[in-house]
Scaffold this motif. Sequence first.
Motif, PDB file in Angstrom:
ATOM      1  N   VAL A 341       0.707  -1.134   0.088  1.00  0.00           N
ATOM      2  CA  VAL A 341       0.001  -0.025   0.002  1.00  0.00           C
ATOM      3  C   VAL A 341       0.804   1.402   0.083  1.00  0.00           C
ATOM      4  N   ARG A 342       2.013   1.314   0.703  1.00  0.00           N
ATOM      5  CA  ARG A 342       3.074   2.449   0.549  1.00  0.00           C
ATOM      6  C   ARG A 342       3.344   2.580  -0.739  1.00  0.00           C
ATOM      7  N   GLY A 343       3.866   1.557  -1.659  1.00  0.00           N
ATOM      8  CA  GLY A 343       4.148   1.764  -2.883  1.00  0.00           C
ATOM      9  C   GLY A 343       2.992   2.235  -3.800  1.00  0.00           C
ATOM     10  N   PHE A 344       1.590   1.836  -3.489  1.00  0.00           N
ATOM     11  CA  PHE A 344       0.401   2.527  -4.176  1.00  0.00           C
ATOM     12  C   PHE A 344       0.516   3.904  -3.695  1.00  0.00           C
ATOM     13  N   ALA A 345       0.694   4.394  -2.512  1.00  0.00           N
ATOM     14  CA  ALA A 345       0.897   5.951  -2.382  1.00  0.00           C
ATOM     15  C   ALA A 345       1.917   6.512  -3.187  1.00  0.00           C
ATOM     16  N   LEU A 346       3.187   6.005  -3.254  1.00  0.00           N
ATOM     17  CA  LEU A 346       4.188   6.496  -4.063  1.00  0.00           C
ATOM     18  C   LEU A 346       3.716   6.807  -5.548  1.00  0.00           C
ATOM     19  N   LEU A 347       3.149   5.779  -5.984  1.00  0.00           N
ATOM     20  CA  LEU A 347       2.717   5.881  -7.575  1.00  0.00           C
ATOM     21  C   LEU A 347       1.459   6.872  -7.811  1.00  0.00           C
ATOM     22  N   TYR A 348       0.456   6.681  -6.811  1.00  0.00           N
ATOM     23  CA  TYR A 348      -0.561   7.365  -7.066  1.00  0.00           C
ATOM     24  C   TYR A 348      -0.311   8.917  -7.017  1.00  0.00           C
ATOM     25  N   THR A 349       0.503   9.423  -6.129  1.00  0.00           N
ATOM     26  CA  THR A 349       0.788  10.778  -5.844  1.00  0.00           C
ATOM     27  C   THR A 349       1.894  11.221  -7.116  1.00  0.00           C
ATOM     28  N   GLY A 350       2.428  10.085  -7.831  1.00  0.00           N
ATOM     29  CA  GLY A 350       3.589  10.627  -8.754  1.00  0.00           C
ATOM     30  C   GLY A 350       4.930  10.893  -8.007  1.00  0.00           C
ATOM     31  N   ALA A 351       5.035  10.265  -6.808  1.00  0.00           N
ATOM     32  CA  ALA A 351       6.251  10.615  -6.305  1.00  0.00           C
ATOM     33  C   ALA A 351       7.413   9.788  -6.757  1.00  0.00           C
ATOM     34  N   ALA A 352       7.079   8.599  -7.493  1.00  0.00           N
ATOM     35  CA  ALA A 352       8.159   7.671  -7.737  1.00  0.00           C
ATOM     36  C   ALA A 352       7.679   6.672  -8.962  1.00  0.00           C
ATOM     37  N   THR A 353       8.535   6.340  -9.719  1.00  0.00           N
ATOM     38  CA  THR A 353       8.082   5.348 -10.909  1.00  0.00           C
ATOM     39  C   THR A 353       8.232   3.980 -10.133  1.00  0.00           C
TER      40      THR A 353
END
Length: 389
Positions: A341-353
């Motif tokens: 879920v933390r990876g989902f947050a990074l992707l959803y917010t455009g913070a990481a590839t």
Amino acid sequence: MTVRELTAAELTDAWQLGRLAFGSDPQPPPAATTPRAGLTRYGAFDDTGRLLGKAVDLHHDQWWNGRPVTAADVAGVAVAPEARGRGVARALLRTLLREAHDRGAAVSALFPTVSAPYRACGWEIAGTLRTVALPTAALPRQRPTAHLSVRAGTPADLAAVTDLYEQTARHRCGMLTRRGPLHDTDELPYDGLTLVEDDGRLVGYAGWNRGRGYDRRSVLTVDDVLATTADAARELVGVLASWHSVAPTLHLTLLPGDALATVLPLESTREHDHDTWMHRPVDVTRAVRDRGWPPHVRGSVTFTLDDPLADWNTGTWQLDIADGAADLRRTDTDADLHLNVRGFALLYTGAATATAVAQAGLLHHRADVAPHALDLLAAGGPAHLHDYF
């Protein structure tokens, strides 16, 4: 341990708990000890009824590519010193997420004092709200623009200020809508409000606090400054430059890539303060469905998601994006991509590839499977927050 909504009679105890945690003024403001619309306050109690911890769900909405998304933004999390390390915060946040899910929230943001407990509950760092210091004398000066007028604002102008903010914020990701009971006010939230108008239409504003003194240590703090045209931005900068003789330093909270950023001498800034913010989904289907997506993006990807604190998000999902909209639905198809879920947050917010998320250990896949398909979830661009809460 029992976690439930606080009663009006318990708000003073909750304030005292927060005062000890954050070093607040001993005298609570009236809003802290009276019921308020637009938020839910939770408390954790032991079996004797003693308050162990508290947390607040702020009923915000966030702009995501032109569409408002219901949020459960978190504030005021505090745990009594004697109860720390015993799962109190986790219990509070679990209940907050469940109740927020029941009321229809899709996403959640917060500003942490320490990130580890929130990471353990599924939030991840997605950005930073930065305040810069800038020498007032470094600001460019120009003659007033003929077709623009500048005046002091009053409380009667706050609706127009919110409308202009919305013009700036709605096409971005993550910014608060500034609508709803938590933002309703009939008083200026600053010492002063400077407005720039074009034929009576608001095109820029700056909300500022004067601070104290007029010597070399004096600072003008500009917490909220936005413009919708380059001319309006230059006009505001000219007004701020006029403070150089009594406020040699400006503290500015800037929005990356906006009209002000294109006319300010950013090379002369230095960081004054920064507040890291974190994000997570409350309900992944709403988070995907309710926001806007770039109209040129099209594709599909299947992945599994693990969310221990909000198990309604756990499972195998197919994401489909086309024509500025998206859908996320459960599927029985086997998935090669396994997302935390933390990876989902990074992707959803455009913070990481997706590759970066995999390297961080928040996305798992076989060696012969590339993770790039999940970059589809990051297609909305980087998110920003412009309000501290």
